[in-house]
Design a protein around this motif. Sequence first.
Motif, PDB file in Angstrom:
ATOM      1  N   LYS A 193       0.699  -1.131   0.015  1.00 45.82           N
ATOM      2  CA  LYS A 193      -0.089  -0.061   0.073  1.00 45.82           C
ATOM      3  C   LYS A 193       0.918   1.203   0.002  1.00 45.82           C
ATOM      4  O   LYS A 193       2.194   1.153   0.495  1.00 45.82           O
ATOM      5  CB  LYS A 193      -0.952  -0.039   1.090  1.00 45.82           C
ATOM      6  CG  LYS A 193      -2.035  -1.191   1.267  1.00 45.82           C
ATOM      7  CD  LYS A 193      -2.934  -0.876   2.269  1.00 45.82           C
ATOM      8  CE  LYS A 193      -4.248  -1.998   2.289  1.00 45.82           C
ATOM      9  NZ  LYS A 193      -5.038  -1.525   3.564  1.00 45.82           N
ATOM     10  N   SER A 237     -11.168   2.169  -5.326  1.00 46.02           N
ATOM     11  CA  SER A 237     -10.079   1.370  -5.828  1.00 46.02           C
ATOM     12  C   SER A 237      -8.714   2.100  -5.250  1.00 46.02           C
ATOM     13  O   SER A 237      -7.746   0.994  -4.734  1.00 46.02           O
ATOM     14  CB  SER A 237     -10.024   1.239  -7.407  1.00 46.02           C
ATOM     15  OG  SER A 237      -9.798   2.299  -7.998  1.00 46.02           O
ATOM     16  N   LYS A 283      -5.890   0.799  -1.630  1.00 49.60           N
ATOM     17  CA  LYS A 283      -4.588   0.718  -1.890  1.00 49.60           C
ATOM     18  C   LYS A 283      -3.483   1.556  -1.055  1.00 49.60           C
ATOM     19  O   LYS A 283      -2.374   1.655  -1.192  1.00 49.60           O
ATOM     20  CB  LYS A 283      -4.124   0.845  -3.364  1.00 49.60           C
ATOM     21  CG  LYS A 283      -4.905  -0.203  -4.322  1.00 49.60           C
ATOM     22  CD  LYS A 283      -4.201   0.045  -5.740  1.00 49.60           C
ATOM     23  CE  LYS A 283      -5.112  -1.159  -6.752  1.00 49.60           C
ATOM     24  NZ  LYS A 283      -4.891  -0.567  -8.190  1.00 49.60           N
ATOM     25  N   THR A 284      -4.054   2.195  -0.234  1.00 50.73           N
ATOM     26  CA  THR A 284      -3.741   3.397   0.369  1.00 50.73           C
ATOM     27  C   THR A 284      -3.989   3.293   2.059  1.00 50.73           C
ATOM     28  O   THR A 284      -4.684   2.727   2.483  1.00 50.73           O
ATOM     29  CB  THR A 284      -3.736   4.960   0.108  1.00 50.73           C
ATOM     30  OG1 THR A 284      -5.338   4.757   0.279  1.00 50.73           O
ATOM     31  CG2 THR A 284      -3.705   4.894  -1.301  1.00 50.73           C
ATOM     32  N   ALA A 287       4.469   1.418  -2.234  1.00 55.18           N
ATOM     33  CA  ALA A 287       4.020   0.153  -1.968  1.00 55.18           C
ATOM     34  C   ALA A 287       5.174  -0.914  -1.534  1.00 55.18           C
ATOM     35  O   ALA A 287       5.121  -1.774  -0.788  1.00 55.18           O
ATOM     36  CB  ALA A 287       3.234  -0.461  -3.121  1.00 55.18           C
ATOM     37  N   ALA A 299      -0.625   4.832  -6.436  1.00 59.06           N
ATOM     38  CA  ALA A 299      -1.558   3.679  -6.022  1.00 59.06           C
ATOM     39  C   ALA A 299      -2.418   3.180  -7.387  1.00 59.06           C
ATOM     40  O   ALA A 299      -3.030   2.414  -7.232  1.00 59.06           O
ATOM     41  CB  ALA A 299      -2.595   4.332  -5.043  1.00 59.06           C
TER      42      ALA A 299
END
Length: 295
Positions: A151, A187, A191-192, A268, A294
């Motif tokens: 992430k 989305s 991812k964060t 990430a 991301a």
Amino acid sequence: MLWSKRSAAVLLLSLGMLGGCRKPTAPMKTESHAVHGKVVSLDKSSSEIMLDHETIPGFMEAMTMPYRVDDPAVLGEVHPGDRISATILSERDDAGPKNLRLHDVVIVGQAKPDYLPPVVYHTPKVGDTVPDFKLLNQSGKTISLAQFRGKVVALTFIYTRCQLADYCPRMSRNFAEIDAALAKNPSVYAKTHLLSVSFDPKYDTPAVLRSYGGGVTGKYTKEDFAHWDFAAPPQSELLDVEKWFGVGVTPGNNNSLAHSLSTVIVGADGKVLAFYPSNDWQVKDALAVIESAAK
């Protein structure tokens, strides 16, 4: 000349009316601005630091000039050549800012290695791998930075008792804006992660951080902290965390902490994507870095 009681009363009344006709002077508002620079010289007789400082966006161009310090004891701690962060306090009237002075002076880089304490601060650089520091979060759970691999993490430093609006409260407001903006894209949101790290673990217990965090997000007791952790390192590891992220902290009066700022965007892969060492970074710029990484 003899004055009667009536004459004196009339005179006092007249003076009172004149005084009442004067437009009251509005109190001047105190402003605060973060500043970073290099100490050129000291003048202990006038409690001044000659500071070669960077541009202060929206306030002052980069220049070298003397500043009075509001705590003369600071002059026994800093030395020519040291790099410092501080807050410039001033009042403003129609003529512009006045009564400029330095508050919350923190040494972030020492000119000579023999100064005590011999603390060397790391400056996060793009591409640096962030160490796997352990933190205790608002739920009383130990988390690690490594667990967020995969992430994009936005990380900033605060302490809950901070009273300077342009410091910790501003960082928390900025992160609240980022959190709300990311939530609009599920989305990217997935991812964060956001992480607010306190450098005051003795006071900022999990319960305190939970209350503070709920207030910052505006969800209060309904906040689940799934996307944003508020945490603090154990006291034994606090200095290591501060040094790596370039956060200088000095105890002040009334349980206050003079400190510098540090906000880092971590990719990430656990490497630094961006580093903001002051309070003048813009939400839109940090958001652009986060969203791009991301995707």
